[in-house]
Design an enzyme around this catalytic site. Structure first.
Site, short mmCIF file in Angstrom:
data_model
loop_
_atom_site.label_atom_id
_atom_site.label_comp_id
_atom_site.label_asym_id
_atom_site.label_seq_id
_atom_site.Cartn_x
_atom_site.Cartn_y
_atom_site.Cartn_z
N GLY A 13 26.69 23.01 -33.50
CA GLY A 13 25.82 22.67 -34.61
C GLY A 13 26.47 22.85 -35.96
N LYS A 14 27.67 22.29 -36.13
CA LYS A 14 28.43 22.47 -37.37
C LYS A 14 27.68 21.97 -38.60
CE LYS A 14 33.05 22.25 -35.30
NZ LYS A 14 34.34 21.50 -35.26
N ARG A 15 26.84 20.93 -38.41
CA ARG A 15 26.16 20.33 -39.56
C ARG A 15 25.10 21.25 -40.14
NH1 ARG A 15 24.68 14.71 -36.87
NH2 ARG A 15 23.33 14.50 -38.71
N MET A 16 24.73 22.30 -39.43
CA MET A 16 23.80 23.29 -39.98
C MET A 16 24.48 24.18 -41.02
SD MET A 16 20.65 23.20 -38.96
CE MET A 16 19.66 22.39 -37.68
#
Length: 262
Positions: A13-16
Site C-alpha cells: 500500500g505504498k500510495r497510502m
C-alpha cells in the site's frame, strides 16, 4: 455447507504513504480490515484466514486469535497468495476469496454469494459499467455461460467492449480450488500467479462457473490511497446513519454526523 473465507491483505500500500499497513488504515475509528472481517463473521464463516505480508505483525497483534494467518513473502500475485494458505487444503465446503482493502461489502452480499455458490463450482462477483476501463472483463460464450476473465491489457478489441467486469471477489468449491491450484502458471510479464486464471482452469475441467452481478459498485470499491479511503468512509458513514434514522433516531445533519460502526 461449511463456509470459510480467505482475505488477501499482504500488499504494502505504498500510495497510502504511511508506516502502517494499508488494511490497518482506519474507517470510523476501526481498521479497514476490521470492517471486512466483521461482515464475514456475520455470515457464519467457520474460519477466516488472512494472508499477510508487509507489516504482518501489526495485523496479527491487533486481531490475535480472532483470525488465522498465513504469510505471503514475497508477494507474487493473488494466486500465489492462495498457495501460501496453510489452513484450508483438502477440506470440503465453500471458500470465499475477498480483500482487506475492499471494506464496503455488506454481509447481505456475502450471504447471497455463499448461497448461490452452493449450486456451482465457482461464483464470481461481477458488475456492469458503461466504461469498463482497466477492469478485467467477464467472458461468456454464446449460451451466456462464464468461460473466463480477461485482463484489460490482454483483451481483444471486441472484448474491450464487454461491460461486465470482475470485482475480484470469488467463491469457490474449496476442495476443487486447492486440487487445481497447482495448475496456475506465471506466464506473464509480471511473472505472477493470478487468481483470475483459476476460472479458465475450472472451465477446462468442465466445472460450472457463474457470476453474480452486483448492483451497487460502491460496495466493491477498492481502497488504494487516501482519496479512496475517504470515499469508502463516506459510503459506510451513510449506511450507518441511514440505519439509525430508520430506527427512529433524528440526525439533523446526516452528512456531518459520524457514528462508529460498532
Amino acid at each position: 455447507m461449511n463456509r470459510k473465507a480467505i482475505i488477501l491483505a499482504a500488499g504494502q500500500g505504498k500510495r497510502m504513504k504511511s508506516e502502517h499497513s494499508k488494511v490497518m488504515q482506519t474507517i470510523l475509528n476501526e481498521p479497514m480490515l476490521e470492517h471486512v472481517i466483521r461482515e464475514c463473521e456475520k455470515v457464519n464463516t467457520s474460519m477466516i484466514e488472512v494472508i499477510v505480508g508487509h507489516q504482518k505483525e501489526e495485523i496479527m497483534d491487533y486481531f490475535k486469535d480472532r483470525i488465522h494467518t498465513a504469510v505471503q513473502e514475497p508477494q507474487l500475485g493473488t494466486g500465489h497468495a492462495l498457495m501460501c494458505s496453510n489452513q484450508l487444503k483438502d477440506e470440503d465446503g465453500l471458500v470465499l476469496i475477498t480483500y482487506g482493502d475492499v471494506p464496503c461489502v455488506r454481509s447481505e452480499t456475502f450471504e447471497k454469494v455463499f448461497t448461490l455458490a452452493e449450486s456451482v463450482d465457482a461464483l464470481i462477483v461481477s458488475a456492469k459499467l458503461d466504461d469498463a476501463g482497466s477492469y478485467g472483463r467477464i467472458v461468456r460464450n454464446d449460451h451466456n455461460h462464464v468461460i473466463g476473465i480477461v485482463e484489460a491489457k490482454d483483451a481483444s478489441e471486441s472484448q474491450r467492449l464487454i461491460q461486465e467486469i470482475n470485482t475480484g471477489i470469488i467463491c469457490f468449491n474449496q476442495k476443487k480450488l486447492f486440487k487445481h491450484l497447482k495448475e496456475l502458471q506465471n506466464n506473464n510479464a509480471q511473472k505472477e500467479y493470478y487468481l483470475t486464471d483459476m476460472i479458465e482452469i475450472f472451465v477446462s475441467h468442465g466445472y460450472h462457473v457463474d457470476a453474480l452481478i452486483i448492483e451497487d459498485m460502491n460496495e466493491v470499491m477498492g481502497v488504494n490511497d487516501r482519496v479512496q479511503l475517504a470515499q469508502a468512509t463516506r459510503v459506510i458513514q451513510k449506511r450507518i446513519n441511514e440505519h439509525w434514522m430508520n430506527e427512529g433516531v433524528t440526525l439533523i445533519d446526516p452528512e456531518n454526523t459520524w457514528i462508529d460502526a460498532k
